[in-house]
Design an enzyme around this catalytic site. Structure first.
Site, PDB file in Angstrom:
ATOM      1  N   GLY A 197      -0.340   0.645   6.020  1.00  0.00           N
ATOM      2  CA  GLY A 197       0.491   2.090   5.535  1.00  0.00           C
ATOM      3  C   GLY A 197       1.090   2.552   6.673  1.00  0.00           C
ATOM      4  N   HIS A 249       8.474  -2.180   6.970  1.00  0.00           N
ATOM      5  CA  HIS A 249       7.784  -2.677   5.751  1.00  0.00           C
ATOM      6  C   HIS A 249       8.516  -2.547   4.450  1.00  0.00           C
ATOM      7  CE1 HIS A 249       4.668  -0.289   8.128  1.00  0.00           C
ATOM      8  NE2 HIS A 249       3.980  -1.577   7.961  1.00  0.00           N
TER       9      HIS A 249
END
Ligand code: PAF
Length: 279
Positions: free
Chosen positions: A28, A34
């Site tokens: 996360g 990402h």
């Protein structure tokens, strides 16, 4: 986009999803690094799963598990905008239910470099990634080259355990000044941010020397150490040139070799790496 906290729910959703299926495992606090993995996964597969799980077993007792940055609302929005189909966001008890006893070790590879300074770290990574691979059963899984040792360990594990998936390594995303993106960069104040440039500058110096004909490993390593040393506030852990797969230091450096560097800035562990011969 659907979000699943439970393994059974995710599996049932995936049973009717078209393949190929991609998995992008994350902890996360998503950043552009990402998102580059997610975009690549989106472009190459019909179903994209992003896992968001801050995995306690890869943090040492004095590491930053509890203060690791988290922002689920923002992550959810970014995933939605990037066209993710499923978020898997389990609780710790879902991934490690009472009675859980199995660990995965990728021997030797797990003990070098980051493994030496963070004992048990890669055992935690390999264990959680093996679980994620079995839960999602992806055709492809996407990892950043920024965590180069992790990428090699996961690739080795997938091969050794006949996991039947392709592990795809994706290039490191950097700030314009060269700093590799990392969720831990949020811990850095402006002075620390400056000190952290020691990592990418040292790698660039080694690449330049290799380009100028230097093939002696120790000369390239000493050069990285000297450059890193010039960045006050950067405390070097290791600066090495290694075989790209076994991560062993080589007698003679060649164009396949990888330079790895790691250190601390104000107590924050930062790592970076680069091909010694950039393409
Ligand atoms: O690179 C990471 O964020 C983590 O190590 C991973 C692969 C998601 C496993 O927890």
């Amino acid at each position: 986009m659907k979000e699943h906290p439970r393994v059974a729910e995710l599996r049932s959703a995936l049973s009717s999803s078209p393949g190929p299926v991609a998995l992008v495992p994350t902890m996360g606090y998503l950043h552009e690094g990402h998102l580059s993995l997610i975009r690549r996964a989106r472009g190459e597969n019909r179903t994209v799963v992003v896992s968001i799980f801050v995995n306690p077993s890869q943090f040492g007792p004095n590491e930053d598990f509890t203060r690791y940055p988290r922002d689920m609302d923002r992550d959810r929005r970014l995933c939605d905008e990037a066209g993710v189909d499923h978020i898997f966001a389990p609780e710790v008890s879902e991934m490690y239910p009472p009675g859980d006893r199995t660990i995965v070790e990728v021997t030797e590879l797990q003990d070098r470099w980051e493994g030496a300074s963070r004992p048990g770290h890669f055992r935690g990574v390999a264990t959680v990634v093996a679980k994620l691979f079995r839960i999602v059963r992806p055709d492809r899984a996407y990892f950043g080259e920024k965590d180069y040792q992790q990428l090699q360990i996961v690739t080795r594990m997938a091969t050794d355990l006949f996991l039947d998936l392709e592990v795809v390594g994706c290039p490191t995303v950097r700030e314009p000044d060269g700093l590799a993106l990392s969720s831990r960069n949020v811990y850095l104040d402006p002075a620390g941010r400056q000190a952290a440039l020691g990592l990418s500058r040292a790698l660039q110096a080694a690449q330049a020397d290799f380009g100028a004909g230097e093939r002696r490993r120790t000369a390239l390593e000493r050069r990285m150490e000297r450059v890193a040393h010039d960045y006050s506030g950067f405390e070097l852990d290791y600066a090495v040139v290694v075989d790209p797969h076994t991560l062993e230091q080589l007698q003679e450096v060649n164009a396949e070799s990888r330079a790895l560097i790691a250190g601390w800035v104000s107590g924050v562990k930062l790592i970076d790496n680069a091909a010694i011969a950039p393409v």
